[in-house]
Design a protein around this motif. Structure first.
Motif, PDB file in Angstrom:
ATOM      1  N   SER A 244       7.187 -12.516   2.403  1.00 50.26           N
ATOM      2  CA  SER A 244       5.766 -11.530   2.918  1.00 50.26           C
ATOM      3  C   SER A 244       6.239 -10.568   3.827  1.00 50.26           C
ATOM      4  N   ILE A 245       7.140 -10.823   4.566  1.00 52.68           N
ATOM      5  CA  ILE A 245       7.562  -9.438   5.979  1.00 52.68           C
ATOM      6  C   ILE A 245       7.756  -8.937   5.445  1.00 52.68           C
ATOM      7  N   SER A 246       8.636  -8.942   3.840  1.00 48.31           N
ATOM      8  CA  SER A 246       8.992  -7.904   3.669  1.00 48.31           C
ATOM      9  C   SER A 246       8.861  -6.600   2.098  1.00 48.31           C
ATOM     10  N   HIS A 247       7.132  -7.325   2.058  1.00 49.93           N
ATOM     11  CA  HIS A 247       6.923  -6.748   0.368  1.00 49.93           C
ATOM     12  C   HIS A 247       6.242  -4.704   1.113  1.00 49.93           C
TER      13      HIS A 247
ATOM     14  N   GLU B 233       8.153  -3.024   2.659  1.00 50.65           N
ATOM     15  CA  GLU B 233       9.266  -2.009   3.173  1.00 50.65           C
ATOM     16  C   GLU B 233      10.019  -2.306   1.733  1.00 50.65           C
ATOM     17  N   LEU B 234       9.888  -3.171   1.287  1.00 53.51           N
ATOM     18  CA  LEU B 234      10.097  -2.623  -0.097  1.00 53.51           C
ATOM     19  C   LEU B 234       9.176  -2.183  -1.374  1.00 53.51           C
ATOM     20  N   THR B 235       7.743  -2.771  -1.231  1.00 55.88           N
ATOM     21  CA  THR B 235       7.047  -1.517  -2.232  1.00 55.88           C
ATOM     22  C   THR B 235       6.716  -0.080  -2.129  1.00 55.88           C
ATOM     23  N   ILE B 236       7.143  -0.164  -0.581  1.00 54.89           N
ATOM     24  CA  ILE B 236       7.322   1.673   0.033  1.00 54.89           C
ATOM     25  C   ILE B 236       8.495   2.086  -0.870  1.00 54.89           C
ATOM     26  N   LYS B 237       9.605   1.870  -1.026  1.00 56.11           N
ATOM     27  CA  LYS B 237      10.922   2.247  -1.411  1.00 56.11           C
ATOM     28  C   LYS B 237      10.749   2.312  -2.576  1.00 56.11           C
ATOM     29  N   CYS B 238      10.216   1.196  -3.372  1.00 62.99           N
ATOM     30  CA  CYS B 238       9.599   1.525  -5.051  1.00 62.99           C
ATOM     31  C   CYS B 238       9.072   2.488  -5.035  1.00 62.99           C
ATOM     32  N   LEU B 239       8.020   2.945  -5.011  1.00 62.67           N
ATOM     33  CA  LEU B 239       6.857   4.150  -5.095  1.00 62.67           C
ATOM     34  C   LEU B 239       8.056   4.553  -4.569  1.00 62.67           C
ATOM     35  N   GLU B 240       8.178   4.868  -3.737  1.00 59.19           N
ATOM     36  CA  GLU B 240       8.912   6.762  -3.075  1.00 59.19           C
ATOM     37  C   GLU B 240      10.302   6.751  -4.510  1.00 59.19           C
ATOM     38  N   ALA B 241      10.075   6.016  -5.198  1.00 56.42           N
ATOM     39  CA  ALA B 241      11.628   6.115  -5.680  1.00 56.42           C
ATOM     40  C   ALA B 241      10.453   6.447  -7.236  1.00 56.42           C
ATOM     41  N   GLY B 242       9.499   6.220  -7.798  1.00 55.62           N
ATOM     42  CA  GLY B 242       8.306   6.947  -9.088  1.00 55.62           C
ATOM     43  C   GLY B 242       8.485   4.978 -10.021  1.00 55.62           C
ATOM     44  N   VAL B 243       8.756   4.546  -9.256  1.00 54.25           N
ATOM     45  CA  VAL B 243       8.117   3.158  -9.740  1.00 54.25           C
ATOM     46  C   VAL B 243       6.921   2.574  -9.647  1.00 54.25           C
ATOM     47  N   ASN B 244       5.711   1.890 -10.820  1.00 50.59           N
ATOM     48  CA  ASN B 244       5.424   1.075 -10.081  1.00 50.59           C
ATOM     49  C   ASN B 244       5.339  -0.204  -9.843  1.00 50.59           C
ATOM     50  N   VAL B 245       4.418  -0.698  -9.064  1.00 49.73           N
ATOM     51  CA  VAL B 245       4.667  -1.886  -8.381  1.00 49.73           C
ATOM     52  C   VAL B 245       3.753  -3.402  -8.774  1.00 49.73           C
TER      53      VAL B 245
ATOM     54  N   VAL C  91       3.318  -6.396  -7.195  1.00 49.01           N
ATOM     55  CA  VAL C  91       3.240  -7.738  -5.548  1.00 49.01           C
ATOM     56  C   VAL C  91       2.938  -9.313  -5.778  1.00 49.01           C
ATOM     57  N   GLU C  92       4.068  -9.754  -5.661  1.00 49.97           N
ATOM     58  CA  GLU C  92       3.256 -10.871  -5.134  1.00 49.97           C
ATOM     59  C   GLU C  92       2.334 -11.101  -3.937  1.00 49.97           C
ATOM     60  N   LYS C  93       1.487 -11.798  -3.801  1.00 53.64           N
ATOM     61  CA  LYS C  93      -0.081 -12.422  -2.716  1.00 53.64           C
ATOM     62  C   LYS C  93       1.460 -12.884  -1.192  1.00 53.64           C
ATOM     63  N   PRO C  94       1.019 -12.581  -0.159  1.00 58.70           N
ATOM     64  CA  PRO C  94      -0.516 -11.308   0.184  1.00 58.70           C
ATOM     65  C   PRO C  94       0.825  -9.967   0.257  1.00 58.70           C
ATOM     66  N   LEU C  95      -0.537  -8.621   0.043  1.00 61.08           N
ATOM     67  CA  LEU C  95       0.083  -7.568  -0.907  1.00 61.08           C
ATOM     68  C   LEU C  95       0.879  -7.152   0.250  1.00 61.08           C
ATOM     69  N   ALA C  96       1.474  -7.429   2.031  1.00 61.05           N
ATOM     70  CA  ALA C  96       1.659  -7.300   3.190  1.00 61.05           C
ATOM     71  C   ALA C  96       1.597  -7.940   4.104  1.00 61.05           C
ATOM     72  N   SER C  97       1.903  -8.130   5.471  1.00 59.98           N
ATOM     73  CA  SER C  97       1.791  -9.990   6.156  1.00 59.98           C
ATOM     74  C   SER C  97       0.700  -8.923   6.463  1.00 59.98           C
ATOM     75  N   THR C  98       0.442  -7.528   6.819  1.00 59.42           N
ATOM     76  CA  THR C  98      -0.550  -7.342   8.113  1.00 59.42           C
ATOM     77  C   THR C  98      -1.081  -6.376   7.478  1.00 59.42           C
ATOM     78  N   LEU C  99      -2.481  -5.572   7.971  1.00 61.11           N
ATOM     79  CA  LEU C  99      -3.713  -4.808   7.705  1.00 61.11           C
ATOM     80  C   LEU C  99      -3.167  -3.146   7.081  1.00 61.11           C
ATOM     81  N   ASP C 100      -1.852  -3.067   8.882  1.00 62.35           N
ATOM     82  CA  ASP C 100      -1.171  -1.720   8.752  1.00 62.35           C
ATOM     83  C   ASP C 100      -0.108  -1.598   8.112  1.00 62.35           C
ATOM     84  N   GLU C 101       0.620  -2.522   7.309  1.00 64.22           N
ATOM     85  CA  GLU C 101       1.461  -2.085   6.248  1.00 64.22           C
ATOM     86  C   GLU C 101       0.651  -1.994   5.092  1.00 64.22           C
TER      87      GLU C 101
END
Length: 254
Positions: free
Chosen positions: A7-10, A12-24, A26-36
């Protein structure tokens, strides 16, 4: 891309994929914190890409049937739900506790079943075996309509795995057994058990995501649903820590 890492890597990896132009996906939870989660929402919009949060129980045939029955008024007005998601601690999960990893399913289902947002929570819980976070929780979610409540019980202490939900309405009760995909309707004059074809929820979920991309439809639950579930989870954890009711503020998450 499907992200099913700790979960703690969700984020970072999701944002990298989105910035690379890829739809994503993500297994739950979306991220480990609300800020993320909020960073994921902002990135998805700025990159004009799609994010789906993997809440697998929405694709369980028993949940789909329950949702249909509730929509048709089979048990009248929904009054409350009680979910139990209990079992032994999966020691591979060391980055988040039982609320964000396990109870998160039932947080999402409460929103999905009630079609409404909870406004307040009171929870008790603690840590017996987990090294850094809570491993048992009992939470009561109150909805804007004061007559509606969702009770969520989750732990990593029980030897036998159980996954079940009871939905009480003004005219009956629906019981869902997630593992066996059984559904029972209990009313004053009869008990019904519809025959449901067994389906693999993960297969349904991923096929739906692919279909949405092919047809340019927005998949649900999306990144906003994922963020709202984490916001509720963090309110539950705060309630455990303070032993007080906590207001749930998710109106601004959109």
């Amino acid at each position: 891309v499907s992200i099913c890492t700790p979960s703690i890597s969700h984020a970072e990896l999701t944002i990298k994929c989105l910035e690379a132009g890829v739809n994503v996906f993500v297994e739950k939870p979306l991220a480990s914190t609300l800020d993320e989660c909020m960073k994921i929402i902002d990135t998805a919009r700025s990159c004009n890409k799609v994010v789906m949060t993997g809440y697998i129980e929405r694709f369980n045939p028993s949940v789909r049937k329950a949702k249909e029955l509730l929509k048709n008024g089979e048990i009248g007005d929904i009054i409350m739900s009680h979910s139990r998601r209990i079992g032994w601690w999966p020691e591979r999960i060391g980055d988040v506790g039982v609320v964000k990893d396990t109870a998160i399913h039932d947080i999402d289902l409460a929103r999905h079943i009630f079609g409404d947002e909870p406004s307040q929570v009171y929870a008790r819980g603690g840590r017996q075996k987990h090294t850094i976070a809570e491993d048992h929780v009992q939470a009561i979610l109150s909805f804007k309509d004061d007559d509606k409540t969702a009770f969520i019980e989750a732990n990593w202490l029980t030897p036998r795995k159980k996954r079940e939900m009871y939905i009480t309405g003004s005219n009956g009760v629906i019981t869902i057994q997630f593992l066996t995909q059984q559904l029972v309707i209990e009313k004053a004059d009869k008990v019904l058990e519809p025959l449901l074809k067994y389906e693999e929820p993960l297969k349904n979920e991923l096929a739906y995501f692919a279909e949405c991309l092919l047809n340019k439809h927005k998949p649900m639950p999306d990144e906003v649903d994922g963020a709202k579930a984490i916001a509720i989870a963090e309110a539950i954890i705060k309630s455990i820590q303070t032993n007080r009711s906590v207001e749930i503020e998710i109106e601004e998450i959109r």
